[in-house]
Scaffold this motif. Structure first.
Motif, PDB file in Angstrom:
ATOM      1  N   VAL A  96       0.863  -1.185   0.000  1.00 10.10           N
ATOM      2  CA  VAL A  96       0.000   0.000   0.000  1.00 10.10           C
ATOM      3  C   VAL A  96       0.901   1.236   0.000  1.00 10.10           C
ATOM      4  CG1 VAL A  96      -1.712   1.344   1.266  1.00 10.10           C
ATOM      5  CG2 VAL A  96      -1.877  -1.153   1.203  1.00 10.10           C
ATOM      6  N   LEU A  97       0.709   2.119  -0.978  1.00  9.26           N
ATOM      7  CA  LEU A  97       1.425   3.390  -0.999  1.00  9.26           C
ATOM      8  C   LEU A  97       0.745   4.320   0.000  1.00  9.26           C
ATOM      9  CD1 LEU A  97       3.475   5.422  -2.074  1.00  9.26           C
ATOM     10  CD2 LEU A  97       1.861   5.945  -3.936  1.00  9.26           C
ATOM     11  N   VAL A  98       1.387   4.523   1.127  1.00 10.49           N
ATOM     12  CA  VAL A  98       0.812   5.343   2.192  1.00 10.49           C
ATOM     13  C   VAL A  98       1.163   6.812   2.000  1.00 10.49           C
ATOM     14  CG1 VAL A  98       0.634   5.687   4.688  1.00 10.49           C
ATOM     15  CG2 VAL A  98       1.004   3.377   3.762  1.00 10.49           C
ATOM     16  N   ALA A  99       2.415   7.102   1.643  1.00 12.38           N
ATOM     17  CA  ALA A  99       2.852   8.494   1.514  1.00 12.38           C
ATOM     18  C   ALA A  99       4.048   8.596   0.590  1.00 12.38           C
ATOM     19  CB  ALA A  99       3.193   9.081   2.883  1.00 12.38           C
ATOM     20  N   ALA A 100       4.166   9.756  -0.063  1.00 12.51           N
ATOM     21  CA  ALA A 100       5.311  10.071  -0.912  1.00 12.51           C
ATOM     22  C   ALA A 100       5.642  11.542  -0.728  1.00 12.51           C
ATOM     23  CB  ALA A 100       5.003   9.774  -2.381  1.00 12.51           C
ATOM     24  N   VAL A 101       6.937  11.842  -0.582  1.00 10.73           N
ATOM     25  CA  VAL A 101       7.358  13.218  -0.314  1.00 10.73           C
ATOM     26  C   VAL A 101       8.421  13.636  -1.321  1.00 10.73           C
ATOM     27  CG1 VAL A 101       8.206  14.850   1.414  1.00 10.73           C
ATOM     28  CG2 VAL A 101       6.958  12.799   2.147  1.00 10.73           C
ATOM     29  N   GLU A 102       8.268  14.855  -1.808  1.00  7.57           N
ATOM     30  CA  GLU A 102       9.240  15.483  -2.710  1.00  7.57           C
ATOM     31  C   GLU A 102       9.954  16.580  -1.938  1.00  7.57           C
ATOM     32  OE1 GLU A 102      10.262  14.742  -5.763  1.00  7.57           O
ATOM     33  OE2 GLU A 102       9.630  16.259  -7.204  1.00  7.57           O
ATOM     34  N   PHE A 103      11.299  16.564  -1.942  1.00  8.84           N
ATOM     35  CA  PHE A 103      12.104  17.583  -1.288  1.00  8.84           C
ATOM     36  C   PHE A 103      12.829  18.395  -2.365  1.00  8.84           C
ATOM     37  CE2 PHE A 103      11.498  14.423   1.926  1.00  8.84           C
ATOM     38  CZ  PHE A 103      11.515  15.085   3.140  1.00  8.84           C
ATOM     39  N   LYS A 104      12.718  19.717  -2.302  1.00  9.14           N
ATOM     40  CA  LYS A 104      13.372  20.598  -3.254  1.00  9.14           C
ATOM     41  C   LYS A 104      13.988  21.786  -2.525  1.00  9.14           C
ATOM     42  CE  LYS A 104      12.345  18.476  -7.122  1.00  9.14           C
ATOM     43  NZ  LYS A 104      13.424  17.870  -7.974  1.00  9.14           N
ATOM     44  N   SER A 105      14.957  22.422  -3.189  1.00  9.22           N
ATOM     45  CA  SER A 105      15.564  23.623  -2.627  1.00  9.22           C
ATOM     46  C   SER A 105      15.888  24.594  -3.746  1.00  9.22           C
ATOM     47  CB  SER A 105      16.841  23.275  -1.853  1.00  9.22           C
ATOM     48  OG  SER A 105      17.842  22.793  -2.729  1.00  9.22           O
ATOM     49  N   GLN A 106      16.050  25.855  -3.366  1.00  6.57           N
ATOM     50  CA  GLN A 106      16.494  26.863  -4.321  1.00  6.57           C
ATOM     51  C   GLN A 106      17.315  27.915  -3.597  1.00  6.57           C
ATOM     52  OE1 GLN A 106      13.533  28.593  -6.899  1.00  6.57           O
ATOM     53  NE2 GLN A 106      14.985  30.043  -7.763  1.00  6.57           N
ATOM     54  N   VAL A 107      18.509  28.141  -4.136  1.00 11.12           N
ATOM     55  CA  VAL A 107      19.426  29.136  -3.605  1.00 11.12           C
ATOM     56  C   VAL A 107      19.827  30.047  -4.759  1.00 11.12           C
ATOM     57  CG1 VAL A 107      21.741  29.459  -2.635  1.00 11.12           C
ATOM     58  CG2 VAL A 107      20.246  27.678  -1.722  1.00 11.12           C
ATOM     59  N   GLY A 108      20.048  31.332  -4.475  1.00 15.38           N
ATOM     60  CA  GLY A 108      20.384  32.284  -5.518  1.00 15.38           C
ATOM     61  C   GLY A 108      21.674  31.931  -6.245  1.00 15.38           C
ATOM     62  N   PRO A 109      22.004  32.675  -7.295  1.00 15.16           N
ATOM     63  CA  PRO A 109      21.396  33.969  -7.642  1.00 15.16           C
ATOM     64  C   PRO A 109      20.210  33.901  -8.601  1.00 15.16           C
ATOM     65  CG  PRO A 109      23.351  33.616  -8.981  1.00 15.16           C
ATOM     66  CD  PRO A 109      23.245  32.429  -8.053  1.00 15.16           C
ATOM     67  N   SER A 110      20.021  32.805  -9.322  1.00 15.47           N
ATOM     68  CA  SER A 110      18.996  32.781 -10.364  1.00 15.47           C
ATOM     69  C   SER A 110      17.691  32.244  -9.810  1.00 15.47           C
ATOM     70  CB  SER A 110      19.460  31.907 -11.542  1.00 15.47           C
ATOM     71  OG  SER A 110      18.474  31.845 -12.541  1.00 15.47           O
ATOM     72  N   PHE A 111      16.787  33.135  -9.401  1.00 17.23           N
ATOM     73  CA  PHE A 111      15.514  32.704  -8.840  1.00 17.23           C
ATOM     74  C   PHE A 111      14.416  32.587  -9.897  1.00 17.23           C
ATOM     75  CE2 PHE A 111      17.648  34.290  -5.047  1.00 17.23           C
ATOM     76  CZ  PHE A 111      17.367  33.285  -4.148  1.00 17.23           C
ATOM     77  N   GLY A 112      14.473  33.406 -10.939  1.00 22.59           N
ATOM     78  CA  GLY A 112      13.391  33.467 -11.915  1.00 22.59           C
ATOM     79  C   GLY A 112      13.146  32.163 -12.645  1.00 22.59           C
ATOM     80  N   ASN A 113      14.134  31.715 -13.431  1.00 22.40           N
ATOM     81  CA  ASN A 113      13.964  30.481 -14.191  1.00 22.40           C
ATOM     82  C   ASN A 113      13.773  29.275 -13.285  1.00 22.40           C
ATOM     83  OD1 ASN A 113      14.169  31.780 -16.652  1.00 22.40           O
ATOM     84  ND2 ASN A 113      16.384  31.480 -16.805  1.00 22.40           N
ATOM     85  N   ASN A 114      14.519  29.241 -12.184  1.00 19.81           N
ATOM     86  CA  ASN A 114      14.417  28.098 -11.280  1.00 19.81           C
ATOM     87  C   ASN A 114      13.050  28.028 -10.609  1.00 19.81           C
ATOM     88  OD1 ASN A 114      16.965  27.008 -11.778  1.00 19.81           O
ATOM     89  ND2 ASN A 114      17.934  28.370 -10.298  1.00 19.81           N
TER      90      ASN A 114
END
Length: 243
Positions: A96-114
């Motif tokens: 049984v698939l109980v839970a799934a988690v996605e972890f992401k991060s973003q650090v400068g300098p390029s915030f727009g495209n990311n």
């Protein structure tokens, strides 16, 4: 449900691990390396392992079987629009698939495209897994709990309002005069509102020049406390139904 009393200290340990790992990755590539500079910290991965391990530990402290927690391997789930996707943390109990988690991060300098890349990834992953669930890819089971966890650097370029260009139609008013921190906050709120994800955490952090590291939440409704409580509620409810 057990929420550790020292959770803030353990979160800070994970935040410090995040910055240490990014620093090592930035320094590991030479000028001729494809991962030279800040890109090394992006493609190198692993900087979010402190958060993955923390949440796995909290699950174990709440008597979730270690055999049901996947964080290092066997993280692929089948999809509908693509063969599979690798998540960062899974709870799979007796098929049984109980839970799934996605972890992401973003650090400068390029915030727009990311920012655009991150939002498109998150929406696409949710669409893929929910369509697969609808089509019976996971068998007959209750809907899984999905979590989205974002760590964002707080600095001048992520904190000031950004101009929006939309020559043909007006943008939604809530996006006017917003920074990237504001936009991530709105994004996470809407992921939950539209039930694409069961819960989301948006953590901001900064490493100052003198070495001091801190973290916070633009919206307490998107804190790690609420995120963990929601996840534990879903997982422990599943386990209680088995008894």
């Amino acid at each position: 449900m057990i929420i550790p009393k020292n959770l803030d200290d353990r979160i800070l340990d994970a935040v410090c691990y995040f910055w240490r790992t990014r620093s090592r990755q930035n320094q590991s590539g030479g000028v001729n390396s494809p991962d030279y500079g800040n890109r090394g910290a992006v493609t190198g991965g692993k900087q979010l392992d402190g958060f993955v391990n923390l949440i796995a530990e909290i699950l174990e402290e709440n008597n979730v079987p270690t055999s049901s927690i996947f964080k290092d391997s066997n993280l692929e789930l089948p999809g509908f629009y693509r063969p599979n996707k690798k998540w960062d943390l899974l709870i799979v109990d007796q098929n049984v698939l109980v839970a799934a988690v996605e972890f992401k991060s973003q650090v400068g300098p390029s915030f727009g495209n990311n920012f655009n890349n991150r939002t498109e990834e998150a929406m696409g992953s949710a669409l893929d897994i929910w369509t697969a669930y609808r089509e019976g890819v996971f068998g007959k089971q209750p809907p899984p709990w999905l979590g989205y966890f974002m760590v964002l650097e707080e600095e001048a370029r992520s904190s000031v309002p950004v101009r929006v260009r939309s020559p043909h139609f007006e943008i939604l008013p809530e996006f006017s005069d917003t920074s990237y921190i504001d936009r991530y906050q709105l994004f996470c709120q809407k992921l939950i509102l539209e039930r694409l994800y069961s819960s989301a955490c948006l953590m901001t952090t900064q490493r100052e020049s003198q070495g001091e590291i801190w973290f916070g939440y633009p919206d307490e409704e998107l804190s790690l406390y609420g995120f963990v409580s929601s996840l534990l509620g879903a997982v422990l409810s599943h386990l209680s139904r088995k008894r």
